[in-house]
Write a protein that holds these residues in place. Structure first.
Motif: not given
Length: 1001
Positions: A217-238
């Motif tokens: 799941t998302w680190k710190e349970c916060d998708p907009l946390h600095q540590s999630n930026i790479s993961l967020l990029s992949k999720v938003l590109k599906d």
């Protein structure tokens, strides 16, 4: 009472009003019947109807079902559990169903569950039991996992519910939602991301971060946390996060959507909303410039988060807008390898984000990949994303008109930014920059922006060589001119003085001064002077509120700047004396204008305009300005002598304005639009005092031939051409047939002269060729006989070629180059037919330009003096000019002036006699029968004849017989001359005028 079944049919109507009426009627009948079987039938029928794809069934049935649920719940005869069971039983999917039927049933179930989540149904309006909420969430999550295409609308239902009733849900209920997401591996999907963002940040950091989830799941349970930026990029590109095992990865891939939609996912609104509420929106950090540094940045952020309390997450640990845009959108959606579908989404995201972020952050959106894609897609209409790219440019213009503080950041990035271009509008085939400049009200900021580029022309997207810097300066000066012109119609004398003065001052510094004493004249100097004059011509008619003229204000800036800087043009003793004398006169004029007694004196204003403007021309090194200044000085002092020194209020000389008219004609003869407008202003102030002598100067221009001879006569004043004019006047006394023959003979003579000149040209070229051949023969050592080159036989040629080696060939190469250069120079010096044609065309263009402007002066004179008897004297010259001109636009202008102004004037005759008027009438009708006349000339002659006749009868009505006799003679000549282009309308016009005159008497 039986409930009508027709209402169910009408609920499927495409007409909204019909659906609402059917729902109301059905509920009313159910309440009246109050029969449990009818209520149960209605519930089942409405739930089944949600699966129907006929018409607008789902809209009508869901509206009615929501109200029905509310009624039954409030009466205590329906529970959430029984309602969910009823929905599930009526929306079962069987193996015999095809894809279309299965899709209809699943969407029917979704609409049924959405009726429950609707607050109007009353299910979640009061206290919410955990078991009921759990049952509802279980059904939604189960439905979302069945098919990828139904996941988005299903989980959107959870998002809207969490946002609608955050205060009525307890901690356990909300935690259960995220537990179910984790169990079904939906956390790392776009919908799971949206659900995380639908709860407050404090809840995510204080509650969710303490939970132990089974899956990634998302680190710190916060998708907009600095540590999630790479993961967020992949999720938003599906795409798969890559954190799962092979088996889990296969299941994770099943969560991805199988089709693309141009509509943006609803998660983007939530992301942008949260990003723009983060207080710390700093520019993108160097640590996120590349992937390696970004990983290091994530590790440092992770260490920092561990050191802080888990219950609170610093806002500095959140992804900022610049980071989000660069890493996720620019590098993910606009990269060179991205598909067109992702780039389409990128443009849509940019449009939303551009309107949401602050002006301080907007610069971070114009990144390399975006600018490349934007320019490439708008440059060609055949590009796949051309329409959405153009829509993006339109969105920029629209947003900046509502948020003007974003104009400068946008211009800075698209024009001089690292990835922009000064030719942005040309590259994108749009008018984005032009629109931004025109629509914004931040004029001072715009002026300072361009002046800053002018003073420091080093642009990131261009090289720093001298040629590039020169192009940048020229482009910037043009933008300053466009800025003034775009705002010209909306200029306010109070608020816009400051920024226009800044523009003029900046141009003065470049146009008249060196950057350093050792520097030679810059190639930008003449260009800057031209643009400065263009700006002055645009604003010279706008009145300032500080009692200064624009030219004087500009001259003042020049004089102030000259105290500490070296001017480009240096004055010798003679020119310095002329300059100092003009500045002395100008100072006297300013002293008088600054006193309240003469503040509104229009003549002083005119003199200030003239002296300051011509002095500016003097500083630019204009040779003609010296003579003009001396003439102005002489005229000024002459007028001062002629008036009484004590009569200060009468500082308005009116004895003769011939001198000032000569100066104005000098201005008019030049192609400068600034001098033209200046002349118009001066003329409007002086034309009420002109006499016939001054007007004669204008008439001379109108009556000039439109050829080289006319140009020489007008600008050089040679007597021989005056004699030709006298001969021309003498020729007009002959019969009209003889005039036509003379015209033909003149044309034949011109053709013969042209042929003779062409023969002379051919002889000169032949003689030059002969000399060149002899020089070549001498260089090549060819035999000559009697001045002619003689060529040897082929055998001798072969021997000659064999005997000349490479060194000999190189030796004569320079000699051959010199011979051919001499021939080229000699050819340039020969006045060929093409050169003469060009000179004739230039002479005609100059005369026409001059005539157009003089006609404008006469139009101002007639408009300002509608009763002056001098208007009568304009008739003949204007008709002569109309007859002579071959330019259609000039002929139309003269005809319009005669028809609309001159012939409609009510002249107050003071000194003109009836004999003079009769003579003018005779002259007007003298050439009216010539076959070369145009229709405009004949119509104008008719109108002018009646105009003069009116003035004659105004003096003496008894001479009407003489007028009729003149028309009778004209009628006889018209009848005998069959080829005349004159129509009978001139006689009908005269008869109609006589008829109206007769009825008045």
């Amino acid at each position: 009472m039986t409930v009508s079944r027709d209402h169910y049919y009408k609920l499927s109507s495409d007409l909204e009003q019909e659906r609402i009426s059917a729902a109301i009627a059905l509920i009313n009948e159910l309440n009246e019947a109050d029969n449990d079987s009818e209520w149960e039938y209605a519930l089942s029928r409405l739930i089944k109807g949600l699966s129907s794809s006929r018409g607008s069934s789902r809209l009508g049935f869901s509206t009615c079902l929501t109200e029905l649920i509310n009624i039954r719940l409030s009466s205590g005869k329906l529970t959430l559990q029984s309602l969910v069971e009823l929905i599930n039983s009526n929306t079962k999917v069987s193996s015999s169903m095809n894809g279309k039927e299965e899709r209809a049933v699943l969407f029917g179930k979704l609409f049924g569950l959405q009726c429950i989540s609707n607050l109007n149904s009353g299910v979640f309006a009061g206290d919410i039991k955990f078991e009921d909420f759990k049952l509802f969430i279980d059904n939604l999550i189960e439905l979302a996992c069945l098919k990828s295409w139904i996941r988005e609308p299903t989980l959107f239902t959870i998002v809207t519910l969490l946002q609608a009733i955050p205060d009525r849900l307890d901690r356990d209920s909300i935690v259960y939602v995220f537990t179910k997401l984790d169990q079904n591996k939906l956390s790392l999907t776009t919908e799971g991301l949206a659900i995380y963002l639908s709860v407050p940040t404090t809840f995510r950091s204080s509650t969710l971060s303490k939970l132990n989830f089974e899956n990634s799941t998302w680190k710190e349970c916060d998708p907009l946390h600095q540590s999630n930026i790479s993961l967020l990029s992949k999720v938003l590109k599906d795409i798969s996060s890559g954190d799962d095992s092979s088996e889990e990865g296969t299941k994770s891939n099943s969560k991805q959507k199988g089709s693309w939609s141009p509509r943006l996912h609803f998660v983007w609104q939530l992301i942008i909303q949260e990003l723009t509420t983060i207080n710390n929106q700093e520019p993108v950090d160097e640590e996120v410039e590349n992937s390696k540094k970004r990983k290091k940045h994530n590790k440092e952020s992770k260490k920092k988060s561990k050191s802080n309390s888990k219950s609170e997450v610093s806002v500095n640990d959140h992804i900022t807008v610049p980071e989000f845009w660069k890493v996720i959108i620019d590098e993910g959606f606009f990269s060179e390898k991205s598909s067109h579908e992702r780039k389409y989404w990128g443009f849509e995201i940019f449009q939303i984000l551009f309107g949401s972020v602050s002006a301080e952050v907007v610069s971070s959106l114009f990144t390399q990949n975006l600018m490349r894609t934007l320019i490439n897609q708008t440059s060609d209409n055949n590009r796949l994303l051309n329409k959405v790219a153009k829509k993006t440019l339109s969105k920029i213009s629209e947003t900046t008109s509502q948020q003007p503080e974003k104009v400068i950041p946008v211009l800075r990035n698209v024009l001089i930014g690292e990835y922009g271009s000064l030719q942005f509008d040309r590259l994108t085939k749009s008018k984005t920059v032009e629109t931004l400049i025109s629509n914004t009200s931040s004029n001072t900021e715009l002026a300072n922006f361009f002046i800053g580029i002018l003073k420091s022309p080093v642009v990131k997207n261009q090289s720093n060589d001298e040629e590039s810097l020169l192009k940048t300066k020229k482009w910037t000066i043009d933008q300053l001119l466009h800025l003034v012109r775009a705002k010209k119609s909306k200029l306010d004398a109070k608020s816009d003085l400051e920024w226009i003065d800044l523009v003029l001052k900046a141009l003065v510094e470049i146009a008249f001064f060196k950057e350093s004493p050792e520097q030679e004249e810059s190639p930008i100097t003449e260009f800057a002077q031209e643009r400065l004059n263009s700006i002055l011509s645009d604003v010279v008619t706008i009145e300032r509120n500080d009692n200064n003229t624009w030219s004087y204000k500009t001259l003042s800036s020049l004089l102030d700047y000259s105290k500490d800087h070296t001017p480009i043009f240096e004055f010798d003793d003679e020119l310095k004396a002329v300059k100092d004398k003009s500045l002395k006169i100008l100072k006297k004029i300013r002293n008088k204008r600054e006193s309240s007694k003469y503040a509104d004196n229009s003549r002083l204003l005119v003199f200030e305009l003239l002296f300051s403007m011509v002095t500016l021309q003097l500083f630019s090194g204009d040779a003609e300005s010296v003579d003009t200044l001396q003439e102005l000085q002489d005229y000024y002092y002459e007028q001062k002598k002629d008036k009484n020194e004590d009569d200060e209020e009468n500082d308005d000389p009116h004895d003769s304005v011939v001198g000032i008219v000569e100066i104005l004609l000098n201005f008019m003869s030049q192609k400068s639009s600034l001098l033209k407008k200046l002349s118009m202003i001066v003329w409007e102030n002086f034309c009420t005092k002109v006499d016939l002598g001054a007007l004669e100067l204008l008439f001379d221009v109108i009556k000039t031939k439109e050829n080289k001879e006319g140009q020489k006569a007008l600008f050089e004043g040679e007597d021989e051409f005056v004699d030709e004019d006298e001969e021309e006047e003498h020729d007009h006394d002959h019969e009209h047939s003889e005039d036509d023959e003379e015209d033909e003979e003149e044309e034949e003579s011109e053709e013969e002269d042209s042929d003779d000149e062409e023969d002379e040209d051919n002889e000169a070229v032949s003689e030059l060729d002969k000399k060149t051949n002899l020089a070549l023969a001498e260089a090549l050592k060819l035999p000559q006989h009697n001045g002619e080159v003689t060529f040897s036989s082929d055998e001798d040629d072969d021997m000659s070629d064999e005997s000349m080696d490479d060194e000999q060939m190189m030796a004569i190469d320079g000699e051959l180059s010199r011979i051919f250069k001499q021939r080229r120079d000699a050819l340039d010096s020969i006045e060929t037919g093409n050169k003469r044609k060009a000179e004739v065309q230039d002479a005609r263009s100059n005369i026409l330009l001059f005539k157009h402007r003089v006609v404008d002066l006469l139009e101002i004179f007639v408009r300002k003096n509608p009763t002056s008897e001098l208007i009568i004297y304009t008739v003949e010259p204007l008709l002569t000019g109309l007859k002579l001109t071959l330019d259609k636009s000039l002929g139309t202008k003269i005809h319009k002036l005669l028809k609309s102004r001159v012939c409609k004037s009510k002249v107050d005759i003071q000194t003109v006699s009836k004999e003079q008027l009769l003579e003018i009438l005779q002259h007007v009708q003298k050439d009216i029968l010539k076959t070369s006349n145009t229709n405009d000339f004949n119509l104008s002659s008719s109108q002018c004849s009646i105009f003069i006749s009116k003035q004659i009868l105004q003096l003496d009505e008894t001479v009407v017989d003489e007028i009729i006799d003149q028309y009778t003679d004209l009628l006889k000549k018209w009848f005998t001359k069959k080829n005349s282009r004159l129509t009978s309308s001139i006689f009908f016009d005269f008869i109609n005028w006589l008829s109206s005159k007769r009825s008045q008497n």
